[in-house]
Design a protein around this motif. Structure first.
Motif, PDB file in Angstrom:
ATOM      1  N   UNK A  18      24.347 -38.764 -23.156  1.00 37.10           N
ATOM      2  CA  UNK A  18      24.211 -38.748 -21.696  1.00 37.10           C
ATOM      3  C   UNK A  18      23.553 -37.452 -21.236  1.00 37.10           C
ATOM      4  N   UNK A  19      23.930 -36.342 -21.843  1.00 38.24           N
ATOM      5  CA  UNK A  19      23.310 -35.057 -21.489  1.00 38.24           C
ATOM      6  C   UNK A  19      21.834 -35.040 -21.900  1.00 38.24           C
ATOM      7  N   UNK A  20      21.509 -35.638 -23.033  1.00 32.78           N
ATOM      8  CA  UNK A  20      20.111 -35.687 -23.460  1.00 32.78           C
ATOM      9  C   UNK A  20      19.284 -36.513 -22.482  1.00 32.78           C
ATOM     10  N   UNK A  21      19.827 -37.641 -22.076  1.00 29.60           N
ATOM     11  CA  UNK A  21      19.134 -38.464 -21.081  1.00 29.60           C
ATOM     12  C   UNK A  21      18.949 -37.662 -19.788  1.00 29.60           C
ATOM     13  N   UNK A  22      19.956 -36.917 -19.408  1.00 29.18           N
ATOM     14  CA  UNK A  22      19.874 -36.090 -18.194  1.00 29.18           C
ATOM     15  C   UNK A  22      18.844 -34.976 -18.357  1.00 29.18           C
ATOM     16  N   UNK A  23      18.695 -34.460 -19.575  1.00 31.00           N
ATOM     17  CA  UNK A  23      17.672 -33.435 -19.833  1.00 31.00           C
ATOM     18  C   UNK A  23      16.293 -33.969 -19.492  1.00 31.00           C
ATOM     19  N   UNK A  24      15.986 -35.163 -19.985  1.00 33.46           N
ATOM     20  CA  UNK A  24      14.671 -35.745 -19.726  1.00 33.46           C
ATOM     21  C   UNK A  24      14.450 -35.950 -18.228  1.00 33.46           C
ATOM     22  N   UNK A  25      15.490 -36.405 -17.536  1.00 27.82           N
ATOM     23  CA  UNK A  25      15.394 -36.585 -16.081  1.00 27.82           C
ATOM     24  C   UNK A  25      15.226 -35.234 -15.379  1.00 27.82           C
ATOM     25  N   UNK A  26      16.002 -34.259 -15.826  1.00 29.04           N
ATOM     26  CA  UNK A  26      15.957 -32.935 -15.190  1.00 29.04           C
ATOM     27  C   UNK A  26      14.579 -32.300 -15.350  1.00 29.04           C
ATOM     28  N   UNK A  27      13.975 -32.451 -16.523  1.00 27.47           N
ATOM     29  CA  UNK A  27      12.626 -31.899 -16.727  1.00 27.47           C
ATOM     30  C   UNK A  27      11.628 -32.546 -15.767  1.00 27.47           C
ATOM     31  N   UNK A  87      28.085 -24.876 -25.731  1.00 26.81           N
ATOM     32  CA  UNK A  87      26.855 -25.631 -25.907  1.00 26.81           C
ATOM     33  C   UNK A  87      25.604 -24.823 -25.575  1.00 26.81           C
ATOM     34  N   UNK A  88      25.677 -24.024 -24.531  1.00 29.34           N
ATOM     35  CA  UNK A  88      24.483 -23.382 -23.968  1.00 29.34           C
ATOM     36  C   UNK A  88      23.641 -22.602 -24.984  1.00 29.34           C
ATOM     37  N   UNK A  89      24.224 -21.673 -25.769  1.00 30.62           N
ATOM     38  CA  UNK A  89      23.367 -20.903 -26.679  1.00 30.62           C
ATOM     39  C   UNK A  89      22.663 -21.770 -27.721  1.00 30.62           C
ATOM     40  N   UNK A  90      23.391 -22.745 -28.274  1.00 27.75           N
ATOM     41  CA  UNK A  90      22.803 -23.625 -29.279  1.00 27.75           C
ATOM     42  C   UNK A  90      21.732 -24.517 -28.647  1.00 27.75           C
ATOM     43  N   UNK A  91      22.051 -25.053 -27.470  1.00 25.25           N
ATOM     44  CA  UNK A  91      21.101 -25.917 -26.782  1.00 25.25           C
ATOM     45  C   UNK A  91      19.809 -25.170 -26.490  1.00 25.25           C
ATOM     46  N   UNK A  92      19.904 -23.962 -25.928  1.00 19.66           N
ATOM     47  CA  UNK A  92      18.695 -23.246 -25.520  1.00 19.66           C
ATOM     48  C   UNK A  92      17.853 -22.819 -26.711  1.00 19.66           C
ATOM     49  N   UNK A  93      18.484 -22.556 -27.847  1.00 18.89           N
ATOM     50  CA  UNK A  93      17.708 -22.239 -29.051  1.00 18.89           C
ATOM     51  C   UNK A  93      16.861 -23.442 -29.467  1.00 18.89           C
ATOM     52  N   UNK A 131      14.133 -22.864 -13.870  1.00 19.65           N
ATOM     53  CA  UNK A 131      14.214 -24.058 -14.721  1.00 19.65           C
ATOM     54  C   UNK A 131      15.464 -24.000 -15.593  1.00 19.65           C
ATOM     55  N   UNK A 132      15.739 -22.847 -16.169  1.00 23.54           N
ATOM     56  CA  UNK A 132      16.932 -22.694 -17.007  1.00 23.54           C
ATOM     57  C   UNK A 132      18.189 -22.982 -16.198  1.00 23.54           C
ATOM     58  N   UNK A 133      18.272 -22.414 -15.007  1.00 24.51           N
ATOM     59  CA  UNK A 133      19.434 -22.652 -14.149  1.00 24.51           C
ATOM     60  C   UNK A 133      19.559 -24.116 -13.762  1.00 24.51           C
ATOM     61  N   UNK A 134      18.434 -24.728 -13.420  1.00 24.60           N
ATOM     62  CA  UNK A 134      18.435 -26.121 -13.005  1.00 24.60           C
ATOM     63  C   UNK A 134      18.904 -27.031 -14.145  1.00 24.60           C
ATOM     64  N   UNK A 135      18.345 -26.843 -15.312  1.00 25.30           N
ATOM     65  CA  UNK A 135      18.716 -27.691 -16.453  1.00 25.30           C
ATOM     66  C   UNK A 135      20.165 -27.439 -16.867  1.00 25.30           C
ATOM     67  N   UNK A 136      20.573 -26.186 -16.902  1.00 26.98           N
ATOM     68  CA  UNK A 136      21.958 -25.859 -17.271  1.00 26.98           C
ATOM     69  C   UNK A 136      22.939 -26.559 -16.337  1.00 26.98           C
ATOM     70  N   UNK A 137      22.644 -26.513 -15.034  1.00 31.59           N
ATOM     71  CA  UNK A 137      23.529 -27.168 -14.066  1.00 31.59           C
ATOM     72  C   UNK A 137      23.482 -28.680 -14.181  1.00 31.59           C
ATOM     73  N   UNK A 138      22.307 -29.250 -14.336  1.00 24.18           N
ATOM     74  CA  UNK A 138      22.181 -30.706 -14.410  1.00 24.18           C
ATOM     75  C   UNK A 138      22.871 -31.266 -15.652  1.00 24.18           C
ATOM     76  N   UNK A 139      22.792 -30.524 -16.764  1.00 20.56           N
ATOM     77  CA  UNK A 139      23.414 -30.984 -17.997  1.00 20.56           C
ATOM     78  C   UNK A 139      24.889 -30.617 -18.058  1.00 20.56           C
ATOM     79  N   UNK A 140      25.307 -29.730 -17.148  1.00 15.90           N
ATOM     80  CA  UNK A 140      26.692 -29.250 -17.141  1.00 15.90           C
ATOM     81  C   UNK A 140      27.067 -28.708 -18.520  1.00 15.90           C
ATOM     82  N   UNK A 141      26.215 -27.816 -19.040  1.00 15.77           N
ATOM     83  CA  UNK A 141      26.435 -27.247 -20.376  1.00 15.77           C
ATOM     84  C   UNK A 141      27.673 -26.363 -20.387  1.00 15.77           C
TER      85      UNK A 141
END
Length: 143
Positions: free
Chosen positions: A118-127, A45-51, A31-41
């Motif tokens: 746009x990344x937030x919208x993609x997060x919801x789709x990716x989930x 961004x990645x450490x702050x986003x995942x926290x 899931x982490x890999x999938x979301x990271x790739x879909x959001x193109x973090x």
């Protein structure tokens, strides 16, 4: 002989829990890999986003667990409970669903400090997509 059988049963149960925990960890890693790739973090961004996401997701899981619990109670009580008890349960279910929406509202500004709209919208789709793919895989393994 009884002690040996008891030890074997305990070991088998422990092994099952370890295997289940490994499966959960594997799914979470995917899931982490999938979301990271879909959001193109980015690496920034990645450490702050995942926290933020881990905090958000933990609260979301609890609320979803509550919704599932209440939904199960509603179907079980429908045959036995009186109307007042069913109505009370339905109101509690609606409240839990509302809290899910409130959680999204609460976390949106936090996410937007780190990722774009746009990344937030993609997060919801990716989930949703990840959960759908996971369910499809589980269903295909049961066939």
């Amino acid at each position: 002989m009884k002690h040996l059988l008891l030890v074997l049963l305990l070991l088998t149960g422990s092994l099952g829990r370890v295997m289940a925990q490994n499966d959960i960890q594997k799914i979470e890693s995917q899931k982490i890999g999938y979301i990271t790739n879909r959001l193109n973090l980015t690496t920034e961004q990645a450490p702050q986003f995942w926290a933020i996401y881990n905090d958000y997701n933990g609260k979301k899981k609890e609320l979803n667990r509550k919704v599932r619990q209440l939904t199960g109670e509603n179907s079980r009580q429908g045959m036995v409970a009186n109307d007042a008890a069913v109505l009370s349960n339905l109101k509690e279910l609606n409240g839990a669903k509302q809290k899910l929406g409130d959680l999204d509202d609460e976390y949106m500004p936090r996410f937007l400090k780190v990722i774009s709209p746009t990344q937030l919208q993609e997060l919801y789709k990716a989930e949703r997509n990840f959960n759908r793919m996971l369910l499809e895989k589980l269903n295909s393994n049961q066939d």
